[in-house]
Design an enzyme around this catalytic site. Structure first.
Site, PDB file in Angstrom:
ATOM      1  N   GLY A   1      -8.691  -7.198  -0.840  1.00 26.29           N
ATOM      2  CA  GLY A   1      -8.855  -8.167   0.643  1.00 26.29           C
ATOM      3  C   GLY A   1      -8.437  -9.222   0.224  1.00 26.29           C
ATOM      4  O   GLY A   1      -7.328  -9.619  -0.214  1.00 26.29           O
TER       5      GLY A   1
ATOM      6  N   ARG B   1       0.563  -1.274   0.049  1.00 27.58           N
ATOM      7  CA  ARG B   1      -0.070  -0.201   0.124  1.00 27.58           C
ATOM      8  C   ARG B   1       0.760   1.127  -0.068  1.00 27.58           C
ATOM      9  O   ARG B   1       0.327   2.292  -0.558  1.00 27.58           O
ATOM     10  CB  ARG B   1      -0.675   0.034   1.344  1.00 27.58           C
ATOM     11  CG  ARG B   1      -2.195  -1.045   0.953  1.00 27.58           C
ATOM     12  CD  ARG B   1      -3.044  -0.641   2.254  1.00 27.58           C
ATOM     13  NE  ARG B   1      -4.347  -1.006   1.802  1.00 27.58           N
ATOM     14  CZ  ARG B   1      -5.416  -1.457   2.652  1.00 27.58           C
ATOM     15  NH1 ARG B   1      -5.323  -1.295   3.876  1.00 27.58           N
ATOM     16  NH2 ARG B   1      -6.380  -1.793   2.299  1.00 27.58           N
TER      17      ARG B   1
END
Ligand code: AMP
Length: 396
Positions: free
Chosen positions: A354, A37
């Protein structure tokens, strides 16, 4: 869907506040264990740096519930970022007030700072206008680059937009371009693959995409509610009894609309969820009472793979089994490998964030499909057809 972005003159030499998502996993001793991220925002950081902007990156981390809690400090993330981009990153001990204004004052043009956790203030999650004003006050421009936080109307994703000239960042733009093309204008055949634990999490996605998909493949724990809704014996596999009617109704609706729903025909079953289990392959319509289905079986892998062979667009959300444990990871691997193959043949393959993103990363195949979304919750809500509050202000 097109979003408003910045032009060189909007950022050159300006004090720029950027909403990023640095909500990354940390190890017990506070080190970043997965920096995906963080790396996703590097192109924007580099662009701003080149434009000699003074850059402040703000994010949440975990759920500190509006309290200052060192366990959720962004300091280790600032250090990790320093290693990734190879230049000094300042860290401010607060996300608002003089800690921020003096840090911004003292950094050089092109330099950057990471601000402390936004969620140390309860006002952040309340989308509080006064807090957003404080957050915005040292800056001239705001850029929203955190797709994975865009489904939340928080002060740093929504209210701040009323305080500064605001633009979508490149990560947000890329996500929305690819996901909206997949949702609104897929090339056919369009195959939707759903898995994971619960039907209840995916109901709105099924309802929203049923009329667009040509085939819906259902695996993972959620498939057993569908199998049971047809009166089949599922042993003690996962089942949401209160969703049996929904599963039945969806299967009928799909039939009427000529959408094929594919369910497992065989499964790998064991008596419990255990990495030491020696699973048995059993027919999906007759799972013995003492066993639970924990992965799709070999016949199912073949049937699902064949259904994907001619797909031009695939959207995948949810693993085919308990992929975290080696004995039940094979079904998810087989689907991932088939997606890689059809991507090579020109199909557009999109992985919701996810667990599906974690599964494809575990296999090292994340760069071999068209797109892996950085946002699990955000991509799910997007495919449910919802307007994301952190995206809406930039739509043109
Ligand atoms: P979700 O967050 O709904 O996508 O669910 C992901 C989780 O579903 C993963 O942790 C998997 O281990 C779990 N899962 C997938 N298949 C099964 C299954 N057959 N039985 C129990 N859990 C499953």
């Amino acid at each position: 869907m097109k979003l408003k972005t910045f032009q060189p003159e909007d950022i050159a030499g300006k004090r720029v506040l950027v909403r990023v998502d640095f909500n990354v996993p940390l190890t017990g001793d506070g080190k970043v264990s997965d920096s995906t991220r963080i790396k996703a925002h590097v192109p924007l950081i580099e662009e701003l740096s080149k434009a000699e902007a003074k850059i402040a990156l703000c994010s949440h981390l975990g759920r500190p519930k509006g309290q200052v809690n060192p366990k959720y400090s962004l300091k280790p993330i600032a250090e990790e970022l320093e290693g990734i981009i190879g230049k000094k990153v300042a860290f401010t001990s607060d996300c608002v007030g003089t800690a921020v204004s003096s840090a911004i004052e003292s950094i050089q043009p092109g330099g950057l700072a990471v601000l402390e956790n936004l969620r140390f203030y309860a006002e952040e999650e309340k989308n509080d206008a006064a807090f957003a004003k404080k957050l915005a006050s040292p800056f001239e421009v705001f850029i929203m680059d955190a797709f994975s936080a865009a489904h939340r109307a928080h002060a740093s994703t929504r209210a701040v937009v009323d305080c500064l000239p605001s633009f979508a960042g490149p990560l947000l733009i890329r996500e929305i371009e690819i996901l909206s093309e997949t949702r609104d204008n897929p090339r056919h055949p369009f195959v939707l693959i759903l898995g994971g634990a619960k039907v209840s999490d995916k109901i709105d996605v099924i309802e929203n995409l049923l009329s667009k998909a040509d085939t819906i493949i259902i695996g993972g724990g959620m498939s057993f509610t569908f199998l049971k809704s047809q009166g089949l014996e599922i042993g003690h596999s996962l089942c949401e009894t209160e969703k049996l009617d929904f599963a039945r109704a969806m299967s009928e609706k799909a039939k009427k609309q000529n959408v094929s729903i594919l369910l497992p025909t065989d499964v790998l079953a064991a008596s419990e969820v255990s990495a030491e289990a020696s699973p048995k392959t059993v027919p999906a319509n007759a799972i013995p009472p003492d066993l639970m289905g924990l992965d799709i079986g070999p016949d199912t892998r073949k049937i699902f793979s064949e259904a994907l062979e001619s797909a031009k667009t695939v959207l995948w959300n949810g693993p085919m089994g308990v992929f975290e444990m080696a004995p039940f990871a094979g079904g998810t691997k087989a689907i991932a490998e088939q997606l890689v193959k059809i991507t090579g043949n020109g199909a557009t393959t999109v992985i919701g964030g996810g667990d599906s993103a974690a599964a494809i990363a575990q296999l090292g195949l994340e760069n071999e499909v068209s797109h892996v979304s950085t946002g699990g919750g955000a991509s799910l809500e997007f495919f449910e057809g919802k307007m994301l509050p952190g995206v809406e202000p930039y739509i043109i």
